[in-house]
Design a protein around this motif. Structure first.
Motif, PDB file in Angstrom:
ATOM      1  N   TYR A  91      -8.221   5.819  -3.927  1.00 29.70           N
ATOM      2  CA  TYR A  91      -9.063   6.102  -2.764  1.00 29.70           C
ATOM      3  C   TYR A  91      -9.105   4.895  -1.834  1.00 29.70           C
ATOM      4  CZ  TYR A  91     -13.197   6.934   0.077  1.00 29.70           C
ATOM      5  OH  TYR A  91     -14.039   7.071   1.137  1.00 29.70           O
ATOM      6  N   GLN A  92      -9.243   3.706  -2.396  1.00 30.68           N
ATOM      7  CA  GLN A  92      -9.315   2.496  -1.577  1.00 30.68           C
ATOM      8  C   GLN A  92      -8.005   2.237  -0.835  1.00 30.68           C
ATOM      9  OE1 GLN A  92     -10.508  -0.020  -4.834  1.00 30.68           O
ATOM     10  NE2 GLN A  92     -12.685   0.101  -4.289  1.00 30.68           N
ATOM     11  N   VAL A  93      -6.880   2.435  -1.527  1.00 33.31           N
ATOM     12  CA  VAL A  93      -5.585   2.310  -0.849  1.00 33.31           C
ATOM     13  C   VAL A  93      -5.484   3.338   0.271  1.00 33.31           C
ATOM     14  CG1 VAL A  93      -3.091   2.638  -1.137  1.00 33.31           C
ATOM     15  CG2 VAL A  93      -4.372   1.299  -2.822  1.00 33.31           C
ATOM     16  N   GLY A  94      -5.899   4.569  -0.021  1.00 32.85           N
ATOM     17  CA  GLY A  94      -5.852   5.606   0.995  1.00 32.85           C
ATOM     18  C   GLY A  94      -6.706   5.295   2.204  1.00 32.85           C
ATOM     19  N   GLN A 135      -5.688   7.573   4.856  1.00 30.21           N
ATOM     20  CA  GLN A 135      -5.292   8.762   4.090  1.00 30.21           C
ATOM     21  C   GLN A 135      -6.339   9.022   3.012  1.00 30.21           C
ATOM     22  OE1 GLN A 135      -1.397   7.837   2.515  1.00 30.21           O
ATOM     23  NE2 GLN A 135      -0.497   7.510   4.533  1.00 30.21           N
ATOM     24  N   PRO A 136      -7.478   9.610   3.371  1.00 33.09           N
ATOM     25  CA  PRO A 136      -8.551   9.810   2.399  1.00 33.09           C
ATOM     26  C   PRO A 136      -8.090  10.651   1.203  1.00 33.09           C
ATOM     27  CG  PRO A 136      -9.324  10.253   4.629  1.00 33.09           C
ATOM     28  CD  PRO A 136      -7.836  10.104   4.715  1.00 33.09           C
ATOM     29  N   LEU A 137      -8.543  10.245   0.025  1.00 34.58           N
ATOM     30  CA  LEU A 137      -8.262  10.982  -1.205  1.00 34.58           C
ATOM     31  C   LEU A 137      -9.537  11.681  -1.639  1.00 34.58           C
ATOM     32  CD1 LEU A 137      -6.282  11.568  -3.622  1.00 34.58           C
ATOM     33  CD2 LEU A 137      -7.349   9.602  -4.761  1.00 34.58           C
ATOM     34  N   THR A 138      -9.542  13.005  -1.649  1.00 35.36           N
ATOM     35  CA  THR A 138     -10.713  13.743  -2.093  1.00 35.36           C
ATOM     36  C   THR A 138     -10.801  13.733  -3.615  1.00 35.36           C
ATOM     37  OG1 THR A 138      -9.596  15.875  -2.274  1.00 35.36           O
ATOM     38  CG2 THR A 138     -10.481  15.285  -0.102  1.00 35.36           C
ATOM     39  N   ALA A 139     -11.995  13.996  -4.114  1.00 32.76           N
ATOM     40  CA  ALA A 139     -12.156  14.107  -5.560  1.00 32.76           C
ATOM     41  C   ALA A 139     -11.344  15.276  -6.105  1.00 32.76           C
ATOM     42  CB  ALA A 139     -13.632  14.275  -5.907  1.00 32.76           C
ATOM     43  N   TRP A 140     -11.234  16.356  -5.307  1.00 33.35           N
ATOM     44  CA  TRP A 140     -10.434  17.502  -5.744  1.00 33.35           C
ATOM     45  C   TRP A 140      -8.990  17.081  -5.989  1.00 33.35           C
ATOM     46  CZ3 TRP A 140     -14.234  20.524  -6.637  1.00 33.35           C
ATOM     47  CH2 TRP A 140     -15.269  20.730  -5.729  1.00 33.35           C
ATOM     48  N   GLN A 141      -8.413  16.391  -5.005  1.00 34.46           N
ATOM     49  CA  GLN A 141      -7.023  15.989  -5.123  1.00 34.46           C
ATOM     50  C   GLN A 141      -6.839  14.972  -6.245  1.00 34.46           C
ATOM     51  OE1 GLN A 141      -3.186  16.201  -4.768  1.00 34.46           O
ATOM     52  NE2 GLN A 141      -4.439  17.401  -3.356  1.00 34.46           N
ATOM     53  N   GLY A 142      -7.819  14.087  -6.399  1.00 30.55           N
ATOM     54  CA  GLY A 142      -7.728  13.090  -7.458  1.00 30.55           C
ATOM     55  C   GLY A 142      -7.752  13.705  -8.845  1.00 30.55           C
ATOM     56  N   LEU A 160       0.844  -1.193   0.000  1.00 31.36           N
ATOM     57  CA  LEU A 160       0.000   0.000   0.000  1.00 31.36           C
ATOM     58  C   LEU A 160       0.880   1.245   0.000  1.00 31.36           C
ATOM     59  CD1 LEU A 160      -2.632  -1.114   2.685  1.00 31.36           C
ATOM     60  CD2 LEU A 160      -2.773  -1.344   0.195  1.00 31.36           C
ATOM     61  N   PHE A 161       0.773   2.023  -1.041  1.00 31.16           N
ATOM     62  CA  PHE A 161       1.586   3.219  -1.207  1.00 31.16           C
ATOM     63  C   PHE A 161       1.254   4.241  -0.118  1.00 31.16           C
ATOM     64  CE2 PHE A 161       2.287   7.441  -3.137  1.00 31.16           C
ATOM     65  CZ  PHE A 161       3.620   7.324  -3.523  1.00 31.16           C
ATOM     66  N   ASP A 162       2.291   4.858   0.458  1.00 30.61           N
ATOM     67  CA  ASP A 162       2.112   5.854   1.524  1.00 30.61           C
ATOM     68  C   ASP A 162       2.131   7.248   0.899  1.00 30.61           C
ATOM     69  OD1 ASP A 162       2.106   7.408   3.813  1.00 30.61           O
ATOM     70  OD2 ASP A 162       3.527   6.131   4.897  1.00 30.61           O
ATOM     71  N   ARG A 163       0.967   7.677   0.438  1.00 30.89           N
ATOM     72  CA  ARG A 163       0.869   8.976  -0.242  1.00 30.89           C
ATOM     73  C   ARG A 163       1.153  10.124   0.712  1.00 30.89           C
ATOM     74  NH1 ARG A 163      -3.203  12.722  -1.406  1.00 30.89           N
ATOM     75  NH2 ARG A 163      -4.603  11.563  -0.047  1.00 30.89           N
ATOM     76  N   GLN A 164       0.708  10.006   1.953  1.00 27.90           N
ATOM     77  CA  GLN A 164       0.905  11.082   2.907  1.00 27.90           C
ATOM     78  C   GLN A 164       2.382  11.278   3.229  1.00 27.90           C
ATOM     79  OE1 GLN A 164      -1.608  13.084   3.804  1.00 27.90           O
ATOM     80  NE2 GLN A 164      -0.013  14.391   4.687  1.00 27.90           N
TER      81      GLN A 164
END
Length: 446
Positions: A343-346, A351-358, A308-312
């Motif tokens: 989003y699911q990985v987050g 680490q929620p991924l918003t639609a804006w950020q996506g 699982l990638f650590d985006r944060q």
């Protein structure tokens, strides 16, 4: 006098001017949203982006107006890491990365020694990319120069902005795929001379990953990168724990996987490293310092069980993160499907991924990280007219969901979670209609 190729598309418009951040609402000034907008395109570029009511009275008589009210126009999607030569092995069962390479990838890529096969698959791949709204990608070809010629030729005919390169691989692969340091560089030099900077094309030097290149080959690629700052570099990094062990065995003189590339001069502002799952913060900091980016490939990481990638962690170290499908390890070419998996990985990492950020990541974010933002990634005057027309009511269930949306954020999130190629009504690149889902476009003339 040449008559301009000019038309206006009327629709809801959405584009980003800056990173919107990770909050539930976008950062002030980061977004341009026009509920009833006009996108005026002329000779392959964007001439104006305005409220339709303001622009309409100023249009020259006879200007074609394409009415897409009820739909949403965004910049074309950008995929930072994908293998066109793996199109036909997508969704092939495999237990781990290295087994998957040996069982599927290497046998498949040997087929691209045939120029006719490479040409046919290039066209099929581009058809599929445009079907899902992707107008630019950074692409791995095979180790055969013919695979690169075919891909660039097909992309150039369509006027697309594409980055690609011949895989450099001089060991630990079948004989039909391996080159040698001198021959691989010679082939790359010829391909660069023929294609780099031609139309909207760019060349990415492409060592597959450290285990399949000798130090001699990596050093030669680094020398080419230093000699021409306009080139790109793409490879893989820290995708799988078994891969890390193999790299440590093959390069005992390097303190970690990243240093293998650093020692050959391959880490710079135009370098993309796919995956980067198994890194520590010190390594992320070294990548960030040099301006490189990590391609986050969520569907591939989930499919192959890589991690699982650590985006944060990447954001906290100011490391550029791009979004990528990584087909054929990835399970879908769609940028919307990539966002769903991200989003699911987050969620699993908290680490929620918003639609804006996506949506920012698929457009301006990827463009900036790939040094392409001077021409693509935004709906703004002067930029190339690469954009996608999205239909929030493309399927019965999606239509039910978006009919109840109370905000743009809800509609975007529904598209991100439920969207697929059916949501792409049209894809335009260089001001040309490249894909249309159906023939239900309403046209009028002023």
């Amino acid at each position: 006098m040449t008559t301009p190729d000019s038309r206006v598309l009327r629709a809801e418009l959405l584009s980003f001017d800056a990173d919107p951040g990770d909050n539930d609402t976008p950062a002030p000034g980061s977004m341009c949203h026009i509920a009833d907008g006009a996108l005026w395109i002329e000779n392959g570029r964007i001439r104006a982006v305005e409220e339709y009511a303001s622009l309409a009275p100023t249009l020259p008589p006879g200007t074609e107006v394409i009415d897409h009210r009820g739909k949403l126009i965004t910049p074309g999607f950008i995929d930072s890491h994908v293998h066109y030569v793996q199109l036909e092995i997508i969704a092939s069962y495999g237990r781990q990365l290295l087994d998957w390479l040996n069982d599927y990838t290497f046998p498949e890529e040997q087929r691209f020694a045939d120029p006719d096969h490479a040409a046919a698959l290039s066209e099929a791949f581009l058809d599929e990319m445009l079907r899902v709204g992707t107008t630019t990608a950074q692409v791995f070809c095979s180790s055969h120069p013919a695979s690169v010629d075919a891909f660039f030729a097909a992309s150039h005919r369509r006027g697309l902005c594409m980055l690609a390169g011949k895989v450099l691989m001089d060991r630990h692969a079948p004989k039909g795929l391996t080159d040698d340091p001198e021959g691989g560089i010679r082939d790359s030099e010829r391909l660069i001379a023929d294609w780099h900077g031609k139309g909207r094309l760019g060349y990415s030097l492409t060592p597959r990953f450290a285990p399949t290149s000798t130090r001699e080959q990596l050093d030669a690629a680094g020398a080419m990168l230093r000699s021409d700052a306009s080139l790109w570099l793409q490879t893989h990094l820290a995708e799988n724990t078994g891969e890390l062990d193999w790299v440590a065995e093959l390069f005992p003189g390097s303190r970690d996987y990243l240093e293998v590339y650093e020692q050959s001069g391959l880490v710079g502002p135009r370098s993309t490293f796919a995956h980067g799952i198994h890194l520590d913060n010190e390594m992320r900091g070294r990548l960030a310092e040099r301006g490189a980016n990590l391609a986050f490939c969520p569907s591939s990481n989930l499919f192959l069980g890589s991690g699982l990638f650590d985006r944060q962690a990447a954001r906290e170290t100011a490391l550029n993160v791009t979004l990528a499908s990584d087909v054929g390890g990835g399970t879908d070419l769609s940028g919307l499907a990539t966002l769903k998996a991200a989003y699911q990985v987050g969620q699993l990492r908290g680490q929620p991924l918003t639609a804006w950020q996506g949506l920012y990541g698929l457009t301006l974010g990827n463009a900036r990280a790939l040094s392409l933002d001077a021409r693509i990634g935004r709906l703004t005057p002067g930029h190339d007219a690469d954009f996608v027309v999205l239909d929030p009511a493309a399927t019965p269930l999606l239509a039910r969901r978006t009919a109840r949306s109370r905000s743009l954020a809800e509609t975007l999130f529904a598209l991100m979670m439920m969207g697929d190629d059916r949501c792409v009504a049209e894809t335009w690149a260089a001001g040309r209609l490249q894909h249309r889902r159906d023939a239900s476009v309403v046209r009028a003339h002023r």
